[in-house]
Motif scaffolding. Structure first.
Motif, PDB file in Angstrom:
ATOM      1  N   THR A  89       0.774  -1.148  -0.029  1.00  0.00           N
ATOM      2  CA  THR A  89       0.127  -0.103   0.210  1.00  0.00           C
ATOM      3  C   THR A  89       0.722   1.122  -0.113  1.00  0.00           C
ATOM      4  N   GLN A  90       0.365   2.439  -0.354  1.00  0.00           N
ATOM      5  CA  GLN A  90       0.784   3.769  -0.276  1.00  0.00           C
ATOM      6  C   GLN A  90       1.972   3.866  -1.015  1.00  0.00           C
ATOM      7  N   ASN A  91       3.108   3.382  -0.654  1.00  0.00           N
ATOM      8  CA  ASN A  91       4.622   3.561  -1.223  1.00  0.00           C
ATOM      9  C   ASN A  91       5.405   2.218  -1.153  1.00  0.00           C
ATOM     10  N   ALA A  92       6.490   2.314  -1.844  1.00  0.00           N
ATOM     11  CA  ALA A  92       7.086   1.183  -1.926  1.00  0.00           C
ATOM     12  C   ALA A  92       7.798   0.541  -0.729  1.00  0.00           C
ATOM     13  N   GLY A  93       8.103   1.440   0.420  1.00  0.00           N
ATOM     14  CA  GLY A  93       8.447   0.931   1.806  1.00  0.00           C
ATOM     15  C   GLY A  93       7.446   0.325   2.518  1.00  0.00           C
ATOM     16  N   ASN A  94       6.159   0.450   2.290  1.00  0.00           N
ATOM     17  CA  ASN A  94       4.927   0.078   3.193  1.00  0.00           C
ATOM     18  C   ASN A  94       4.488  -1.308   2.505  1.00  0.00           C
ATOM     19  N   ALA A  95       5.070  -2.407   2.926  1.00  0.00           N
ATOM     20  CA  ALA A  95       4.562  -3.808   2.503  1.00  0.00           C
ATOM     21  C   ALA A  95       4.513  -4.421   3.850  1.00  0.00           C
ATOM     22  N   PHE A  96       3.518  -4.853   4.312  1.00  0.00           N
ATOM     23  CA  PHE A  96       3.139  -5.637   5.566  1.00  0.00           C
ATOM     24  C   PHE A  96       2.873  -7.147   5.634  1.00  0.00           C
ATOM     25  N   VAL A  97       3.820  -7.793   6.196  1.00  0.00           N
ATOM     26  CA  VAL A  97       3.621  -9.331   6.239  1.00  0.00           C
ATOM     27  C   VAL A  97       2.678  -9.662   7.291  1.00  0.00           C
ATOM     28  N   ILE A  98       1.582 -10.533   7.041  1.00  0.00           N
ATOM     29  CA  ILE A  98       0.697 -10.884   8.440  1.00  0.00           C
ATOM     30  C   ILE A  98       0.752 -12.470   8.198  1.00  0.00           C
ATOM     31  N   ILE A  99       1.217 -13.088   9.371  1.00  0.00           N
ATOM     32  CA  ILE A  99       1.638 -14.505   9.525  1.00  0.00           C
ATOM     33  C   ILE A  99       1.043 -14.943  10.688  1.00  0.00           C
ATOM     34  N   ASN A 259      -8.241   6.255  -2.934  1.00  0.00           N
ATOM     35  CA  ASN A 259      -9.466   6.573  -3.049  1.00  0.00           C
ATOM     36  C   ASN A 259     -10.095   6.614  -1.717  1.00  0.00           C
ATOM     37  N   ILE A 260     -11.167   7.256  -1.388  1.00  0.00           N
ATOM     38  CA  ILE A 260     -11.862   7.443  -0.119  1.00  0.00           C
ATOM     39  C   ILE A 260     -13.119   6.613  -0.376  1.00  0.00           C
ATOM     40  N   VAL A 261     -13.442   5.597   0.540  1.00  0.00           N
ATOM     41  CA  VAL A 261     -14.892   4.900   0.281  1.00  0.00           C
ATOM     42  C   VAL A 261     -15.410   4.496   1.844  1.00  0.00           C
ATOM     43  N   ASN A 262     -16.595   4.101   1.779  1.00  0.00           N
ATOM     44  CA  ASN A 262     -16.933   3.601   3.180  1.00  0.00           C
ATOM     45  C   ASN A 262     -16.796   1.881   3.161  1.00  0.00           C
ATOM     46  N   ASP A 263     -16.842   1.281   2.353  1.00  0.00           N
ATOM     47  CA  ASP A 263     -16.675  -0.155   2.049  1.00  0.00           C
ATOM     48  C   ASP A 263     -15.398  -0.527   0.927  1.00  0.00           C
ATOM     49  N   VAL A 264     -14.668  -1.393   1.844  1.00  0.00           N
ATOM     50  CA  VAL A 264     -13.383  -1.758   1.230  1.00  0.00           C
ATOM     51  C   VAL A 264     -13.696  -2.425  -0.274  1.00  0.00           C
ATOM     52  N   ASN A 265     -14.833  -3.053  -0.327  1.00  0.00           N
ATOM     53  CA  ASN A 265     -15.245  -3.665  -1.480  1.00  0.00           C
ATOM     54  C   ASN A 265     -15.441  -2.824  -2.741  1.00  0.00           C
ATOM     55  N   ASP A 266     -15.681  -1.507  -2.470  1.00  0.00           N
ATOM     56  CA  ASP A 266     -16.049  -0.399  -3.491  1.00  0.00           C
ATOM     57  C   ASP A 266     -14.890  -0.254  -4.405  1.00  0.00           C
ATOM     58  N   THR A 267     -14.755  -0.744  -5.572  1.00  0.00           N
ATOM     59  CA  THR A 267     -13.696  -0.486  -6.487  1.00  0.00           C
ATOM     60  C   THR A 267     -14.052   0.383  -7.833  1.00  0.00           C
ATOM     61  N   SER A 268     -15.042   1.190  -7.317  1.00  0.00           N
ATOM     62  CA  SER A 268     -15.783   1.725  -8.668  1.00  0.00           C
ATOM     63  C   SER A 268     -15.230   3.019  -9.117  1.00  0.00           C
ATOM     64  N   GLY A 707     -10.222   5.753   8.035  1.00  0.00           N
ATOM     65  CA  GLY A 707     -10.409   7.039   7.413  1.00  0.00           C
ATOM     66  C   GLY A 707     -11.186   6.766   6.078  1.00  0.00           C
ATOM     67  N   GLY A 708     -11.165   5.491   5.580  1.00  0.00           N
ATOM     68  CA  GLY A 708     -11.743   5.129   4.466  1.00  0.00           C
ATOM     69  C   GLY A 708     -10.966   5.103   3.352  1.00  0.00           C
ATOM     70  N   PHE A 709      -9.499   5.175   3.603  1.00  0.00           N
ATOM     71  CA  PHE A 709      -8.477   5.164   2.484  1.00  0.00           C
ATOM     72  C   PHE A 709      -8.305   3.609   1.694  1.00  0.00           C
ATOM     73  N   VAL A 710      -8.612   3.587   0.551  1.00  0.00           N
ATOM     74  CA  VAL A 710      -8.347   2.439  -0.007  1.00  0.00           C
ATOM     75  C   VAL A 710      -7.369   2.302  -1.170  1.00  0.00           C
ATOM     76  N   PHE A 711      -6.416   1.526  -1.255  1.00  0.00           N
ATOM     77  CA  PHE A 711      -5.570   1.712  -2.315  1.00  0.00           C
ATOM     78  C   PHE A 711      -5.527   0.558  -3.246  1.00  0.00           C
ATOM     79  N   LYS A 712      -5.602   0.775  -4.629  1.00  0.00           N
ATOM     80  CA  LYS A 712      -5.982  -0.334  -5.686  1.00  0.00           C
ATOM     81  C   LYS A 712      -4.575  -1.391  -5.691  1.00  0.00           C
ATOM     82  N   ALA A 713      -5.192  -2.390  -5.812  1.00  0.00           N
ATOM     83  CA  ALA A 713      -4.205  -3.619  -6.224  1.00  0.00           C
ATOM     84  C   ALA A 713      -3.920  -3.787  -7.814  1.00  0.00           C
ATOM     85  N   ARG A 714      -2.967  -4.229  -8.119  1.00  0.00           N
ATOM     86  CA  ARG A 714      -2.309  -4.086  -9.455  1.00  0.00           C
ATOM     87  C   ARG A 714      -3.034  -4.980 -10.328  1.00  0.00           C
ATOM     88  N   PRO A 715      -3.800  -4.626 -11.481  1.00  0.00           N
ATOM     89  CA  PRO A 715      -4.618  -5.480 -12.177  1.00  0.00           C
ATOM     90  C   PRO A 715      -3.638  -6.706 -12.949  1.00  0.00           C
TER      91      PRO A 715
END
Length: 726
Positions: A89-99, A259-268, A707-715
């Motif tokens: 997300t956001q920038n190159a240095g922000n990549a979070f591992v969840i394990i 983008n700013i949305v209320n629902d993370v599933n909103d990709t419109s 805050g509703g910030f969403v970051f698009k994944a690569r298509p």
């Protein structure tokens, strides 16, 4: 019709993978063993052993798997590992591992220890780099502090690059993709003189990008990425080794196209920022390893130095063109933002390893790390003239004058002592134990000019030059008992305790958070401690036709991190969840029904529960960033076409289950289905491969933050590459 055909094609591929077997890839990566035609040797317990004999949940990716799966970045092998996710997300240095439910957030310590060629990465902003010329990758799950060191609270990722060779050899790979991009990777290795060998490797990637900015009518994610690595290996006498490594990375891309949305599933919503933004990251690394082995055992010392700088600029909330922005509607002007990060770090590890012939194998050692870190963040008035990076001083005149500014300097020093022991009680029963003590001393200096310090009535006023000091410390024990009732079955169970140091948010954010009604966030975030119980089983048939591995775990975590963005001063901050419980399991199965065909499936499940929180309405919620489950499946097929030419086909399917993003559980992302495919021909000297990542162009948001910030994944990305060995 196109949608229907896509759905049918997806169904055919995934059904073929599932119907072929109920197999697995992730936990112990047995397909790699099948591809290599032999046992995989791993170092998960800090000594070499076969993957199936190692009493731990480990995913191992050999050079053959790395090539066949097209692993180029950390996201590629993480997508093939059960109960492990990566949020970019956001920038190159922000990549979070969840394990296994242990998460990471912006500006936090990592959730895993990342060890590259025996050297632990100090800065989490280093992790998301190009992977090239790699020999093996191991992903260890569960607390590993006693074995692998600092920040191994969720596990460890051990990466080993290819070593210098005795004879001259090399490889070149070149490719193009649909981002109107091209890339080149290569290596050269051989002798310099008697007992002295070298290896050089590098990569270059240049692409216009894949995500459209409809306002600027250009791509939002262009990339120029240069990586170089050099290695000298000197072995003047038997048992003595001096290994010198240097590396350089320079990445230029863009950031902050939210983008700013209320629902993370909103990709419109399309990306419509009016500023191109800037994200430049430069990394230098130099390390020297000295090792001597004799009848007494082995002594090894590793010294490393890192320097990282990263600057990013771009639009600010709510990431729309000036006259459409929320700020403009209320105040008549818009904002953009900038962040600058500079980190210098050194580390040293000294360890002694006893001979493997001893009844109890021992490892003793010490570790030290020093870090000098500067960070500044702030908002500027967007005058429409573009964005300008802000480094150590606020921008007071000219275009884009400063609206808010915060800066902090941190000097940290940590040290640790550790010991590991392995006792083979009988031929069938073994006890492994490790113990590590960490002490982390941190000092934060407020460098924000007084005029920019937050001033919230009822809260202490920050002072320029103010120094805050804190010390964090903990013991990290780990015990594992393993039993082999028969040769091809390993049963194991144990308990471990992981530790991740606390630290400082930027000065004054505690008062700003309180003033905005946000709980759990202060100027200091507390250290996290996780205690895990785990049991597992590893089985394999004599002919390695079938492999099944499974593990179950329960983790009690104190002070788990969560992320909060404070729009009032444009700061990214960490809070703590006082207490949470995490439970889950992994089950992985691999089948090789015929020569050249590997089938695999892996399932990971994680359930989290917040047990304590300052706001009682959050109790019972899921922890942020955790996915309910991961499902991995794959086919790897190699068939001779002629005496010298093979056909290679590989399909990998990754399903990421429902995912929660904040302590409020305000929104959750629906499951995401991703398919990658590679098809090509190869000989001993060359290969040509067509590839596609995200084959069916799944459109989803990679992250949602408060805050509703969403970051698009690569298509979808697709292209063709060719390699030549010499």
């Amino acid at each position: 019709m196109i949608i229907a055909n896509r759905a049918i094609a997806r169904l055919l591929i995934t059904t073929a993978m599932a119907a072929a077997a109920l197999p697995a890839f992730a936990q112990d990566a047995a397909p790699a063993a099948a591809e290599d035609g032999g046992e995989i040797i791993v170092t998960a317990t800090r000594r070499a052993d076969t993957l199936q004999n190692t009493p731990a949940a480990v995913a191992a990716f050999t050079a053959a798997t790395i090539q066949s799966a097209g692993i180029e970045r950390p996201a590629d092998f993480i997508a093939l590992t059960s109960n492990v996710n990566l949020v970019q997300t956001q920038n190159a240095g922000n990549a979070f591992v969840i394990i296994r439910g242990i998460t990471q957030a912006r500006n936090s310590e990592p959730s895993v220890a990342v060890i590259v060629d025996g050297i632990q990465q100090v800065n989490p902003a280093q992790f998301n780099q190009e992977l090239f010329d790699i020999e093996q990758i191991e992903v260890l799950k569960g607390p590993q502090g006693g074995l692998w060191g600092r920040n191994a609270i969720g596990g460890a990722i051990v990466i080993r690059s290819k070593a210098p060779t005795d004879e001259f050899s090399g490889k070149m790979t070149a490719g193009i993709d649909n981002g109107f991009g091209y890339y080149v990777r290569g290596n050269l290795s051989g002798p310099v003189a008697e007992n002295l060998k070298f290896r050089l490797a590098g990569s270059w990637y240049d692409t216009d990008g894949f995500i459209q900015n409809t306002f600027l009518n250009e791509k939002a994610d262009p990339i120029k990425d240069l990586n170089l690595r050099g290695n000298l290996l000197w072995t003047p006498e038997p048992g003595f080794e001096l290994d010198l490594r240097v590396a350089y990375s320079n990445l230029q891309t863009q950031a902050l196209y939210f983008n700013i949305v209320n629902d993370v599933n909103d990709t419109s919503l399309p990306v419509r920022v009016n500023n191109r933004g800037q994200n430049d990251r430069e990394i230098w690394n130099a390390a020297v390893k000295v090792r001597y082995e004799g009848d007494f055992g082995a002594i090894q010392n590793v010294t490393s130095y890192d320097r990282l700088t990263e600057v990013l600029t771009g639009d600010a909330f709510n990431f729309l063109p000036i006259e459409e922005s929320l700020f403009f509607q209320f105040f008549g002007f818009d904002l953009n933002q900038s962040q600058f990060l500079e980190v210098d770090a050194w580390s040293n590890e000294l360890r002694y390893e006893s001979p493997t012939s001893w009844p109890v194998e021992l490892t003793l050692g010490t570790y030290m790390v020093g870090t000098n870190r500067f960070i500044s963040t702030g908002n500027m008035v967007d005058t429409g003239a573009g964005v300008f990076p802000v480094f150590r001083e606020p921008r007071l005149t000219g275009n884009n004058p400063q609206f808010s500014f915060l800066a902090d300097g941190q000097r940290n020093f940590a040290w640790a002592v550790f010991a590991n022991a392995s006792w083979k009680i009988t031929d069938q029963l073994r006890l492994d134990g490790s113990l590590r003590y960490d002490r982390d001393t941190r000092r934060n200096t407020t460098l924000t000019p007084t005029a920019f310090l937050p001033n919230v009535p009822g809260f202490p006023q920050g002072v320029t030059g103010e120094v805050r000091r804190r010390q964090f410390q903990s013991w990290q024990p780990k015990f594992t008992l393993s039993y082999k009732p028969v040769d091809n079955v390993t049963l194991y169970g144990g308990w471990s305790r992981g530790f991740r140091s606390g630290g400082f948010n930027q000065t004054g954010v505690g008062s700003v958070a309180s003033g905005n009604g946000i709980v759990g966030v202060s100027d200091i975030f507390q250290p996290e401690v996780a205690e895990t119980w785990e049991v597992g089983v590893k089985t394999q048939t004599d002919d390695r036709l079938l492999t099944f591995n499974a593990a179950a775990f329960t983790t009690r975590t104190e002070n788990s991190y969560f992320f909060v963005f404070l729009a009032a001063n444009s700061t990214q901050n960490l809070g703590n969840v006082p207490l949470a419980q995490i439970k889950g399991f992994e089950a992985d199965l691999t089948l090789r029904p015929m020569q050249g065909l590997d089938l695999n499936v892996g399932l990971g499940f994680t359930d989290s529960n917040i047990k304590s929180f300052p706001d009682a309405t959050r109790i019972g919620n899921e922890l942020p960033l955790i996915s309910r489950y991961t499902l991995n499946a794959g086919i790897n097929y190699t068939r001779p076409i002629t005496d010298t030419l093979d056909l290679n086909w590989r399909v990998d399917y990754n399903r990421i289950g429902r995912t929660w993003w904040d302590v409020e559980n305000s929104t959750s992302r629906n499951p995401v289905d991703l398919v990658n495919m590679r098809l090509g021909v190869s000989s001993k000297r060359f290969s040509v491969t067509a590839f596609s990542q995200n084959l069916f162009n799944e459109i989803y948001n990679a992250e949602f933050s408060p805050g509703g910030f969403v970051f698009k994944a690569r298509p979808r990305r697709y292209g063709i590459e060719a390699s030549f060995n010499f």
